[in-house]
Design a protein around this motif. Structure first.
Motif, PDB file in Angstrom:
ATOM      1  N   GLU A 107     -29.057-110.975 -39.947  1.00 40.02           N
ATOM      2  CA  GLU A 107     -29.351-111.759 -38.751  1.00 40.02           C
ATOM      3  C   GLU A 107     -29.362-113.259 -39.057  1.00 40.02           C
ATOM      4  O   GLU A 107     -29.073-114.078 -38.185  1.00 40.02           O
ATOM      5  N   ALA A 108     -29.678-113.619 -40.311  1.00 40.04           N
ATOM      6  CA  ALA A 108     -29.688-115.025 -40.717  1.00 40.04           C
ATOM      7  C   ALA A 108     -28.299-115.510 -41.124  1.00 40.04           C
ATOM      8  O   ALA A 108     -28.128-116.678 -41.469  1.00 40.04           O
ATOM      9  N   GLY A 109     -27.317-114.619 -41.096  1.00 40.18           N
ATOM     10  CA  GLY A 109     -25.969-115.005 -41.480  1.00 40.18           C
ATOM     11  C   GLY A 109     -25.716-114.996 -42.962  1.00 40.18           C
ATOM     12  O   GLY A 109     -24.684-115.509 -43.414  1.00 40.18           O
ATOM     13  N   ALA A 110     -26.638-114.465 -43.741  1.00 35.19           N
ATOM     14  CA  ALA A 110     -26.473-114.448 -45.197  1.00 35.19           C
ATOM     15  C   ALA A 110     -25.532-113.315 -45.619  1.00 35.19           C
ATOM     16  O   ALA A 110     -25.422-112.293 -44.944  1.00 35.19           O
ATOM     17  N   ARG A 111     -24.876-113.504 -46.734  1.00 36.29           N
ATOM     18  CA  ARG A 111     -24.031-112.465 -47.300  1.00 36.29           C
ATOM     19  C   ARG A 111     -24.788-111.784 -48.427  1.00 36.29           C
ATOM     20  O   ARG A 111     -25.318-112.446 -49.317  1.00 36.29           O
ATOM     21  N   ILE A 112     -24.842-110.471 -48.397  1.00 37.08           N
ATOM     22  CA  ILE A 112     -25.625-109.706 -49.364  1.00 37.08           C
ATOM     23  C   ILE A 112     -24.711-109.151 -50.448  1.00 37.08           C
ATOM     24  O   ILE A 112     -23.682-108.530 -50.148  1.00 37.08           O
ATOM     25  N   ALA A 113     -25.080-109.363 -51.691  1.00 32.02           N
ATOM     26  CA  ALA A 113     -24.385-108.754 -52.818  1.00 32.02           C
ATOM     27  C   ALA A 113     -25.309-107.678 -53.388  1.00 32.02           C
ATOM     28  O   ALA A 113     -26.266-107.984 -54.100  1.00 32.02           O
ATOM     29  N   LEU A 114     -25.050-106.430 -53.029  1.00 30.52           N
ATOM     30  CA  LEU A 114     -25.907-105.314 -53.433  1.00 30.52           C
ATOM     31  C   LEU A 114     -25.450-104.745 -54.763  1.00 30.52           C
ATOM     32  O   LEU A 114     -24.268-104.442 -54.955  1.00 30.52           O
ATOM     33  N   HIS A 115     -26.397-104.581 -55.680  1.00 24.27           N
ATOM     34  CA  HIS A 115     -26.102-104.001 -56.988  1.00 24.27           C
ATOM     35  C   HIS A 115     -27.086-102.854 -57.230  1.00 24.27           C
ATOM     36  O   HIS A 115     -28.304-103.040 -57.139  1.00 24.27           O
ATOM     37  N   LEU A 116     -26.562-101.663 -57.550  1.00 27.65           N
ATOM     38  CA  LEU A 116     -27.390-100.482 -57.783  1.00 27.65           C
ATOM     39  C   LEU A 116     -27.507-100.244 -59.280  1.00 27.65           C
ATOM     40  O   LEU A 116     -26.502-100.015 -59.965  1.00 27.65           O
ATOM     41  N   ALA A 117     -28.725-100.303 -59.790  1.00 26.08           N
ATOM     42  CA  ALA A 117     -28.953-100.170 -61.230  1.00 26.08           C
ATOM     43  C   ALA A 117     -29.004 -98.700 -61.631  1.00 26.08           C
ATOM     44  O   ALA A 117     -29.763 -97.922 -61.049  1.00 26.08           O
ATOM     45  N   PRO A 118     -28.209 -98.292 -62.625  1.00 25.29           N
ATOM     46  CA  PRO A 118     -28.285 -96.913 -63.140  1.00 25.29           C
ATOM     47  C   PRO A 118     -29.673 -96.610 -63.696  1.00 25.29           C
ATOM     48  O   PRO A 118     -30.509 -97.500 -63.869  1.00 25.29           O
ATOM     49  N   GLN A 119     -29.907 -95.337 -64.007  1.00 27.07           N
ATOM     50  CA  GLN A 119     -31.240 -94.913 -64.409  1.00 27.07           C
ATOM     51  C   GLN A 119     -31.603 -95.308 -65.832  1.00 27.07           C
ATOM     52  O   GLN A 119     -32.762 -95.229 -66.211  1.00 27.07           O
ATOM     53  N   ALA A 120     -30.663 -95.747 -66.636  1.00 26.57           N
ATOM     54  CA  ALA A 120     -30.974 -96.140 -68.007  1.00 26.57           C
ATOM     55  C   ALA A 120     -31.784 -97.425 -68.038  1.00 26.57           C
ATOM     56  O   ALA A 120     -31.739 -98.234 -67.112  1.00 26.57           O
ATOM     57  N   SER A 121     -32.559 -97.605 -69.116  1.00 29.01           N
ATOM     58  CA  SER A 121     -33.371 -98.807 -69.267  1.00 29.01           C
ATOM     59  C   SER A 121     -32.492-100.038 -69.482  1.00 29.01           C
ATOM     60  O   SER A 121     -31.407 -99.953 -70.049  1.00 29.01           O
ATOM     61  N   GLY A 122     -32.987-101.186 -69.008  1.00 25.20           N
ATOM     62  CA  GLY A 122     -32.330-102.451 -69.267  1.00 25.20           C
ATOM     63  C   GLY A 122     -31.064-102.704 -68.484  1.00 25.20           C
ATOM     64  O   GLY A 122     -30.284-103.600 -68.827  1.00 25.20           O
ATOM     65  N   THR A 123     -30.834-101.951 -67.416  1.00 30.87           N
ATOM     66  CA  THR A 123     -29.578-102.102 -66.668  1.00 30.87           C
ATOM     67  C   THR A 123     -29.639-103.199 -65.605  1.00 30.87           C
ATOM     68  O   THR A 123     -28.602-103.610 -65.092  1.00 30.87           O
ATOM     69  N   GLU A 124     -30.843-103.671 -65.281  1.00 26.87           N
ATOM     70  CA  GLU A 124     -30.942-104.681 -64.220  1.00 26.87           C
ATOM     71  C   GLU A 124     -30.435-106.049 -64.666  1.00 26.87           C
ATOM     72  O   GLU A 124     -29.802-106.765 -63.876  1.00 26.87           O
ATOM     73  N   ARG A 125     -30.691-106.417 -65.913  1.00 25.14           N
ATOM     74  CA  ARG A 125     -30.352-107.779 -66.335  1.00 25.14           C
ATOM     75  C   ARG A 125     -28.866-108.112 -66.170  1.00 25.14           C
ATOM     76  O   ARG A 125     -28.539-109.162 -65.586  1.00 25.14           O
ATOM     77  N   PRO A 126     -27.930-107.284 -66.648  1.00 21.16           N
ATOM     78  CA  PRO A 126     -26.516-107.641 -66.443  1.00 21.16           C
ATOM     79  C   PRO A 126     -26.129-107.704 -64.968  1.00 21.16           C
ATOM     80  O   PRO A 126     -25.250-108.496 -64.594  1.00 21.16           O
ATOM     81  N   LEU A 127     -26.779-106.904 -64.126  1.00 20.94           N
ATOM     82  CA  LEU A 127     -26.476-106.948 -62.695  1.00 20.94           C
ATOM     83  C   LEU A 127     -26.972-108.252 -62.079  1.00 20.94           C
ATOM     84  O   LEU A 127     -26.304-108.847 -61.224  1.00 20.94           O
ATOM     85  N   VAL A 128     -28.166-108.692 -62.485  1.00 17.82           N
ATOM     86  CA  VAL A 128     -28.691-109.964 -62.002  1.00 17.82           C
ATOM     87  C   VAL A 128     -27.789-111.111 -62.459  1.00 17.82           C
ATOM     88  O   VAL A 128     -27.454-112.020 -61.678  1.00 17.82           O
ATOM     89  N   GLU A 129     -27.389-111.066 -63.726  1.00 16.35           N
ATOM     90  CA  GLU A 129     -26.517-112.116 -64.241  1.00 16.35           C
ATOM     91  C   GLU A 129     -25.188-112.125 -63.497  1.00 16.35           C
ATOM     92  O   GLU A 129     -24.629-113.193 -63.213  1.00 16.35           O
ATOM     93  N   ARG A 130     -24.685-110.962 -63.154  1.00 11.27           N
ATOM     94  CA  ARG A 130     -23.436-110.886 -62.388  1.00 11.27           C
ATOM     95  C   ARG A 130     -23.625-111.476 -61.001  1.00 11.27           C
ATOM     96  O   ARG A 130     -22.762-112.228 -60.514  1.00 11.27           O
ATOM     97  N   ALA A 131     -24.748-111.141 -60.354  1.00 12.03           N
ATOM     98  CA  ALA A 131     -25.003-111.687 -59.018  1.00 12.03           C
ATOM     99  C   ALA A 131     -25.069-113.209 -59.049  1.00 12.03           C
ATOM    100  O   ALA A 131     -24.517-113.896 -58.168  1.00 12.03           O
ATOM    101  N   LEU A 132     -25.727-113.756 -60.058  1.00 13.13           N
ATOM    102  CA  LEU A 132     -25.826-115.210 -60.172  1.00 13.13           C
ATOM    103  C   LEU A 132     -24.463-115.833 -60.467  1.00 13.13           C
ATOM    104  O   LEU A 132     -24.125-116.887 -59.925  1.00 13.13           O
ATOM    105  N   ALA A 133     -23.684-115.175 -61.314  1.00  7.86           N
ATOM    106  CA  ALA A 133     -22.355-115.690 -61.637  1.00  7.86           C
ATOM    107  C   ALA A 133     -21.453-115.691 -60.407  1.00  7.86           C
ATOM    108  O   ALA A 133     -20.549-116.528 -60.282  1.00  7.86           O
TER     109      ALA A 133
END
Length: 368
Positions: A107-133
């Motif tokens: 509704e605010a006109g923002a574009r969402i980049a959705l990233h789904l983290a697999p169940q293994a530990s430590g998978t969020e960091r590369p996804l966050v870095e990708r979103a920022l990149a």
């Protein structure tokens, strides 16, 4: 227990609407189901007019929105603001939270980049870095954090992201590096309070609480239940156990904490149980029936989460956290953060109250 078809299709729709289009094979990998299953779901969503099917891809039927005048000033060169969203894969509870956030951001006109983290530990960091990149100017995060050690491992890099970030359904412990990070959570202490008060009000005096111990919510609920039940003047005995022996990853556990629920109910003389999550609760009720324990005749049950509790036989009484509202409030908070000077930002830790939905799995002790 398999994920309900309607929830899986909601997840497909969420990904396609967030990205504009998605490959069928990528959806199958992210949802951890077969390509054939995704194709069937896409065919149904296409018949409903909710997506468009192409050669190996799925496209959203939503028209591109014009940016709202409320969009933060730091939009990219196209005038569209990008927000990175990272949540665990195959997590039906957070699907509803994601829906609430998506509605506000779109509704605010923002574009969402959705990233789904697999169940293994430590998978969020590369996804966050990708979103920022990829140009994300703000983040909504719900790290899996199966154990406290995983949260500790994430603290340093999360605290130094350098962009507005809001945690959803995650509550950093006091004085940690993440203590000053914005967060929006359900008040799980109040949820435990609702469950205990409901059962005590029906006349139950001995209660068992069973949960996973591989999520922040499970750990919060264990502490809350111990406090609420331990201090209640009408609760004679209570105990905590794993909802299933394989549900714990932190260990080691006492014999009681890893005992089967039926055995612990008998040992304690308990007539009621609070079970987290409600997917596990449905499986436990099935097992109780196989052990000749009637619900609610021999044991009243209150589930916690209320994602699919109402589909059980009997339908389960459940504590229902405000899942969609958590996402909505988190997205609104993030948009405010993006539109105000950094020096004026006062950190917020928002807690929203769950509610109790009474169904057929709870009654007075001994009532068939």
């Amino acid at each position: 227990m398999r994920e309900p078809v309607d929830l899986r299709r909601q997840r497909i729709l969420a990904v396609v609407e967030a990205r504009g289009c998605a490959r069928v094979r990528d959806l199958a990998d992210e949802l951890q189901v077969s390509v054939v299953t995704v194709r069937r779901d896409v065919e149904e969503l296409t018949r409903e007019g909710r997506v468009r099917r192409g050669h190996g891809v799925v496209r959203s039927t939503r028209p591109a929105k014009e940016p709202s005048t409320d969009v933060p000033a730091e939009a990219d060169e196209t005038g569209v603001y990008r927000v990175g969203v990272v949540v665990p894969a195959r997590h039906s509870y957070l699907n509803e939270t994601l829906h609430g956030a998506r509605t506000v951001l779109q509704e605010a006109g923002a574009r969402i980049a959705l990233h789904l983290a697999p169940q293994a530990s430590g998978t969020e960091r590369p996804l966050v870095e990708r979103a920022l990149a990829e140009g994300a100017r703000g983040l909504l995060l719900a790290p899996r954090w199966r154990a406290r050690a995983e949260e500790e491992a994430d603290q340093e890099w999360l605290a130094s992201l350098g962009v507005p970030t809001v945690l959803m359904e995650r509550r950093p412990w006091r004085a940690s590096a993440l203590h000053a990070l914005d967060s929006v959570c359900s008040d799980h202490w109040y949820g435990a309070h609702l469950a205990v008060e409901h059962l005590v009000g029906l006349g139950h005096r001995r209660i068992v609480f069973a949960a996973r111990h591989d999520s922040p919510t499970a750990r919060s609920l264990r502490a809350a239940f111990a406090e609420v039940a331990g201090a209640h003047p009408l609760v004679e005995r209570w105990a905590w156990t794993l909802v299933a022996p394989e549900a714990g990853h932190d260990g080691p556990y006492t014999v009681q904490e890893s005992a089967g629920l039926s055995a612990l109910l008998a040992e304690l003389g308990a007539t009621a149980a609070v079970l987290h999550s409600d997917v596990d609760a449905l499986m436990v009720v099935q097992q109780l029936a196989e052990d000749a324990v009637r619900v609610p005749g021999d044991c009243s049950v209150v589930a916690y989460d209320d994602v699919v509790a109402g589909l059980g036989s009997p339908p389960l009484t459940a504590v229902s956290p405000p899942k969609t509202e958590v996402g909505r409030v988190a997205a609104e908070l993030l948009l405010r953060r993006l539109s105000e000077p950094q020096e004026s930002r006062a950190v917020q830790r928002v807690e929203l109250l769950p509610r109790l939905i009474v169904r057929g799995s709870s009654d007075r002790p001994g009532v068939d």
